[in-house]
Design a protein around this motif. Structure first.
Motif, short mmCIF file in Angstrom:
data_model
loop_
_atom_site.label_atom_id
_atom_site.label_comp_id
_atom_site.label_asym_id
_atom_site.label_seq_id
_atom_site.Cartn_x
_atom_site.Cartn_y
_atom_site.Cartn_z
N HIS A 96 2.41 78.92 -55.01
CA HIS A 96 0.96 78.16 -54.83
C HIS A 96 0.98 77.24 -56.18
O HIS A 96 -0.25 76.41 -56.19
CB HIS A 96 -0.03 78.86 -54.40
N ARG A 97 1.66 77.75 -57.17
CA ARG A 97 1.39 76.90 -58.46
C ARG A 97 2.82 77.06 -59.15
O ARG A 97 3.51 77.86 -58.69
CB ARG A 97 0.27 77.34 -59.12
N PRO A 98 3.22 76.11 -60.31
CA PRO A 98 4.29 76.23 -60.83
C PRO A 98 4.22 77.70 -61.69
O PRO A 98 3.22 78.01 -62.21
CB PRO A 98 4.25 75.15 -61.87
N LEU A 99 5.44 78.47 -61.32
CA LEU A 99 5.61 79.79 -61.98
C LEU A 99 6.52 79.70 -63.17
O LEU A 99 7.32 79.06 -63.18
CB LEU A 99 6.14 80.60 -60.67
N PRO A 100 6.35 80.99 -64.07
CA PRO A 100 7.27 81.11 -64.88
C PRO A 100 8.77 81.10 -64.40
O PRO A 100 8.90 81.94 -63.54
CB PRO A 100 6.65 82.37 -65.69
N VAL A 101 9.63 80.81 -65.15
CA VAL A 101 11.01 80.84 -64.93
C VAL A 101 11.74 81.75 -65.76
O VAL A 101 11.68 81.81 -67.13
CB VAL A 101 11.74 79.47 -64.92
#
Length: 495
Positions: A96-101
């Motif tokens: 639902h939102r940009p996540l850590p990679v």
């Protein structure tokens, strides 16, 4: 019209080279075998990775590709496959939102291992992160250096595997957003040779801007990597064994011949990738100033002593223990034998593994502590020691206590890799470790709700013990006799 919360998770993702079709399993989306570079075959053997070809139709990303060429060992099995520059992406079922990679580089001594061995479901589902596992060329295909190859490239040869890892990171930077990831929040992590690679990335000018945090498991950035002189000697030995005097001959040799002739190697200092030895670069402040989470296991060397002696049916004897110690330390051996008397340990093998774990070296407790001190003035460092001596063993040798040996923490972060399943207490420790690693990926600090406080490293007493039943600060320098070893080094009596 379906609401966004109930929409089917997207299994078709458009990368910068073409679309890929993954699969949904349980609570994760998986995309396997995505090419991040052209196959390094034929004329591209021992060349910097080149861009992957573009494609138009969706690429089947439901299964991993064949792993990189290697002999039987710690890896999955023997392979002579050179077409192996693929990566795997695992995300939560819905983002639902940009996540850590988190980008993983596997271990295996730069000669074995595979990105697809590692199941990141724990990290992804418990930590709400995206995990990318990257393959890289191994053994002679990844680390062969010769004067001819250096002249051909106009750059120090012997870093093809490291160049692959950097190419994987550049792919992540370009494509993370398409999978729901944040390209501005990338954590690199690795174990053993993978952690050595992370050390190299921290000091490599070519890695600038490609990551924001770094995690290392069981390799000290206080250790030096291969010099050109040593690398060229290795290259000459391999060339002699396969009957070659030039690069054209080497490029024509079958993979199996090269693998069989390879004495071993690692990234080479002196080129664009690694202008300086890692510890020298760190001391000079010439490194990427990012937060670090770093550590080792309590009994690193037990894996290697077990493989060499007990696993071969030849446990170390008391006489052998003294002989090995004297051969290693010469005039200082009496001091070492007095500090590590064989009668203090359950077996001579365990005695040998204990000083091998403590004495300065790439995997040693004391070298890890030294490396944290190199960094601590410039960046936040969170140091750990994994101490669960009941951990599932890679090998279970009769009469040998494997303890918390090298690589035994891996089962606590990934899906089961080896040994018995974790018991309930170990699963609880696993959840704590996963929370630490992924919270660090989110924020640059492992501390968060529901986990014991982890102090930032300021002294030897600030190492977080990850064990059963204890997760709390400890001082490994005391039990590993680091002051003793430092004294031997200062006197010139160390090995």
């Amino acid at each position: 019209m379906a609401s966004p919360a109930k929409a089917t998770p997207a299994t078709l993702v458009h990368t910068d080279r073409g679309p890929v079709k993954g699969v949904v399993t349980g609570e994760v989306r998986s995309f396997h075998g995505i090419p991040f570079a052209a196959p390094p075959v034929g004329a591209l053997r021992w060349r910097e990775p080149q861009p992957a070809a573009r494609w138009r139709d969706p690429l089947d990303a439901s299964k991993p590709r064949d792993f990189c060429a290697q002999l039987p060992g710690f890896g999955p099995a023997e392979s002579v496959n050179e077409d192996c520059l693929y990566l795997n992406v695992t995300t939560p079922k819905r983002t639902h939102r940009p996540l850590p990679v988190m980008v993983w580089f596997h271990g295996g001594g730069f000669t074995s291992g595979a990105a697809a061995q590692y199941d990141p479901v724990k990290l992804v589902t418990q930590g709400n992160v995206i995990v990318v596992t990257v393959a890289y060329r191994l053994g002679p295909l990844g680390y062969l250096a010769t004067p001819g190859l250096t002249e051909e490239a106009g750059n120090q040869s012997g870093n093809y595997g490291f160049q692959d890892q950097l190419a994987g990171l550049r792919w992540v930077k370009r494509n993370a957003a398409a999978f729901g990831g944040n390209p501005g929040n990338v954590t690199i992590f690795g174990e053993s040779a993978g952690a050595a690679s992370v050390c190299d990335m921290i000091v490599s000018p070519l890695a600038k801007g490609l990551f924001n945090k770094a995690i290392g498991q069981s390799f000290s950035c206080d250790a030096e990597t291969t010099t050109p002189e040593v690398a060229y000697a290795t290259g000459a030995e391999l060339s002699s064994k396969v009957g070659c005097t030039d690069t054209a001959c080497l490029r024509a040799k079958p993979v199996k011949d090269l693998l069989t002739a390879w004495p071993g190697g690692a990234p080479v200092v002196g080129g664009r990738e690694l202008p300086l030895q890692p510890p020298d670069a760190i001391k000079q402040g010439k490194y990427h100033h990012v937060p670090l989470l770093w550590g080792s296991t309590l009994d690193e060397a037990r894996l290697f002593v077990g493989l060499t002696y007990d696993g071969a049916g030849k446990p170390v004897t008391a006489q052998q223990y003294e002989q090995i110690t004297r051969q290693t330390f010469g005039p200082a051996a009496d001091q070492v034998l007095a500090r590590y008397p064989v009668g203090n340990y359950s077996t001579p093998s365990i005695a040998l593994a204990t000083w091998q774990t403590d004495t300065p070296g790439a995997l040693s407790t004391c070298s890890h502590l030294n490396s944290y001190k190199l960094f601590k003035a410039g960046v936040p460092v969170y140091a750990y020691q994994f101490t669960d001596r009941t951990a599932p063993a890679i090998f279970d040798w009769p009469g040998f206590d494997e303890g918390a040996a090298h690589a035994f923490e891996l089962n606590y972060l990934w899906g089961r890799l080896f040994g018995n399943p974790l018991n309930p207490a170990q699963e609880a420790l696993s959840r704590t470790m996963v929370r630490y690693w992924t919270t660090f990926a989110h924020t640059g600090n492992p501390n968060g709700h529901g986990t014991p406080h982890w102090k930032r490293f300021k002294s030897d007493a600030d190492v977080q013990e990850l064990g059963l039943p204890r997760v709390a600060p400890k001082n490994p320098a005391v039990e590993s006799n680091c002051a003793f070893w430092a004294g031997l080094e200062r006197s010139g009596s160390g090995r």
